[in-house]
Design a protein around this motif. Structure first.
Motif, PDB file in Angstrom:
ATOM      1  N   SER A   1       0.705  -1.627  -0.074  1.00 36.39           N
ATOM      2  CA  SER A   1       0.427  -0.077   0.111  1.00 36.39           C
ATOM      3  C   SER A   1       0.814   1.316  -0.210  1.00 36.39           C
ATOM      4  O   SER A   1       2.423   1.105   0.318  1.00 36.39           O
ATOM      5  N   VAL A   2       0.396   2.281  -0.616  1.00 43.42           N
ATOM      6  CA  VAL A   2       1.335   3.828  -0.421  1.00 43.42           C
ATOM      7  C   VAL A   2       1.480   4.166   1.495  1.00 43.42           C
ATOM      8  O   VAL A   2       2.872   4.241   0.652  1.00 43.42           O
ATOM      9  N   ASN A   3       0.999   4.151   1.561  1.00 45.63           N
ATOM     10  CA  ASN A   3       1.075   4.061   3.320  1.00 45.63           C
ATOM     11  C   ASN A   3       1.918   3.335   3.235  1.00 45.63           C
ATOM     12  O   ASN A   3       2.953   3.932   4.261  1.00 45.63           O
ATOM     13  N   ARG A   4       1.594   1.939   3.352  1.00 43.05           N
ATOM     14  CA  ARG A   4       3.817   0.501   3.705  1.00 43.05           C
ATOM     15  C   ARG A   4       4.556   1.453   3.200  1.00 43.05           C
ATOM     16  O   ARG A   4       5.917   1.733   3.827  1.00 43.05           O
ATOM     17  N   LYS A   5       4.504   2.357   1.630  1.00 46.85           N
ATOM     18  CA  LYS A   5       5.850   2.155   1.470  1.00 46.85           C
ATOM     19  C   LYS A   5       6.395   4.288   2.084  1.00 46.85           C
ATOM     20  O   LYS A   5       7.169   4.699   1.744  1.00 46.85           O
TER      21      LYS A   5
ATOM     22  N   ALA B   1       7.973  11.016  -0.231  1.00 42.67           N
ATOM     23  CA  ALA B   1       6.590   9.973  -0.002  1.00 42.67           C
ATOM     24  C   ALA B   1       5.483  11.281   0.025  1.00 42.67           C
ATOM     25  O   ALA B   1       4.288  10.925   1.012  1.00 42.67           O
ATOM     26  N   GLY B   2       5.606  12.147   0.225  1.00 38.54           N
ATOM     27  CA  GLY B   2       4.431  13.528   0.207  1.00 38.54           C
ATOM     28  C   GLY B   2       3.942  13.569  -1.330  1.00 38.54           C
ATOM     29  O   GLY B   2       2.471  13.998  -0.675  1.00 38.54           O
ATOM     30  N   LEU B   3       4.667  12.639  -2.294  1.00 35.96           N
ATOM     31  CA  LEU B   3       3.774  12.842  -3.579  1.00 35.96           C
ATOM     32  C   LEU B   3       2.445  11.599  -3.434  1.00 35.96           C
ATOM     33  O   LEU B   3       2.564  10.728  -2.774  1.00 35.96           O
ATOM     34  N   SER B   4       1.590  12.332  -4.494  1.00 36.46           N
ATOM     35  CA  SER B   4       1.119  11.311  -4.162  1.00 36.46           C
ATOM     36  C   SER B   4       1.283   9.637  -4.479  1.00 36.46           C
ATOM     37  O   SER B   4       2.534   9.063  -5.796  1.00 36.46           O
ATOM     38  N   ASP B   5       0.423   8.719  -5.217  1.00 38.07           N
ATOM     39  CA  ASP B   5       1.343   7.464  -5.074  1.00 38.07           C
ATOM     40  C   ASP B   5       0.988   7.167  -7.081  1.00 38.07           C
ATOM     41  O   ASP B   5      -0.140   6.937  -7.085  1.00 38.07           O
TER      42      ASP B   5
ATOM     43  N   THR C   1      12.597   4.330  -6.787  1.00 35.67           N
ATOM     44  CA  THR C   1      12.166   3.244  -6.931  1.00 35.67           C
ATOM     45  C   THR C   1      10.774   2.230  -5.868  1.00 35.67           C
ATOM     46  O   THR C   1       9.855   1.770  -6.525  1.00 35.67           O
ATOM     47  N   LEU C   2      11.120   2.900  -4.566  1.00 34.54           N
ATOM     48  CA  LEU C   2      10.181   2.679  -3.311  1.00 34.54           C
ATOM     49  C   LEU C   2       8.784   3.268  -3.982  1.00 34.54           C
ATOM     50  O   LEU C   2       8.515   2.234  -3.561  1.00 34.54           O
ATOM     51  N   LYS C   3       8.380   4.137  -3.819  1.00 37.18           N
ATOM     52  CA  LYS C   3       7.798   4.646  -3.788  1.00 37.18           C
ATOM     53  C   LYS C   3       6.445   4.604  -5.814  1.00 37.18           C
ATOM     54  O   LYS C   3       5.762   4.243  -5.089  1.00 37.18           O
TER      55      LYS C   3
END
Length: 200
Positions: free
Chosen positions: A20-24, A86-90, A135-137
């Motif tokens: 999920s985006v939260n986990r990333k 991290a603050g960018l939209s997924d 890459t993680l994002k």
């Protein structure tokens, strides 16, 4: 050796695809926090000093040495960059260019992870953090192959970031560095088509 890295990256990519985006974002914030602990800043700067000393001995131009150099402020800037990403939209799962055909069928383009990304770059240690973050994002695993001039800096940066990534619950193959900076390893990475989906 590269095949082992490729296999680990492939396994990690499957896991990352389900995150999920939260986990990333939790992983990115964990990496940012790890980079700026007093202990890790000391380790990073000490490794970078070794790279700078070797570069000066080899007669590298001052402008290139500046690109190679890390300071406490630059490390904090790297961490800030991770937090901004991290603050960018997924981007994963976003649907663009949606159209409706005359028969009512809706057709669009959905963004999905690429899988494993291989990145070859030269003497800029900050690229190591940027590549890991991007890459993680985007739910991709990455294999990095930096230049020999920054090998000590890159090794400690990847060690610090990897520990934070694994502690945040990500698989070990999420971020990997090819520590052999011989030109042949770059060529081998280019041929690793079975495991590397995109090479930059």
């Amino acid at each position: 050796m590269l095949i082992e890295l490729g296999m680990k990256a492939k396994e990690a990519a499957v896991y990352l695809n389900r995150l999920s985006v939260n986990r990333k974002n939790e992983g990115l914030f964990a990496v940012a926090k790890a980079l700026v602990t007093d202990e890790n800043i000391t380790y990073i700067l000490k490794a970078n000093e070794a790279d700078i000393a070797a570069a000066e001995e080899a007669g590298m131009k001052p402008a290139l040495i500046d690109r190679l150099s890390l300071t406490k402020e630059r490390i904090f800037a790297m961490a800030e960059g991770l937090e901004q990403i991290a603050g960018l939209s997924d981007p994963v799962g976003e649907v663009t260019n949606m159209t409706i055909r005359p028969n009512g069928l809706r057709i669009g383009e959905k963004r999905v992870p690429l899988g494993v990304i291989g990145i070859i770059y030269e003497a800029r240690p900050n690229v190591t953090a940027d590549a890991a973050a991007l890459t993680l994002k985007t739910s991709n695993a990455v294999i990095l192959r930096g230049g020999s001039e920054a090998i000590n800096s890159n090794k400690i940066l990847v060690d610090v970031m990897n520990k934070a990534i694994v502690d945040a619950g990500m698989p070990e193959g999420t971020l990997q560095l090819i520590e052999d900076t011989d030109r042949k390893t770059a060529v081998e990475l280019m041929k690793l088509n079975k495991y590397v989906d995109v090479l930059i």
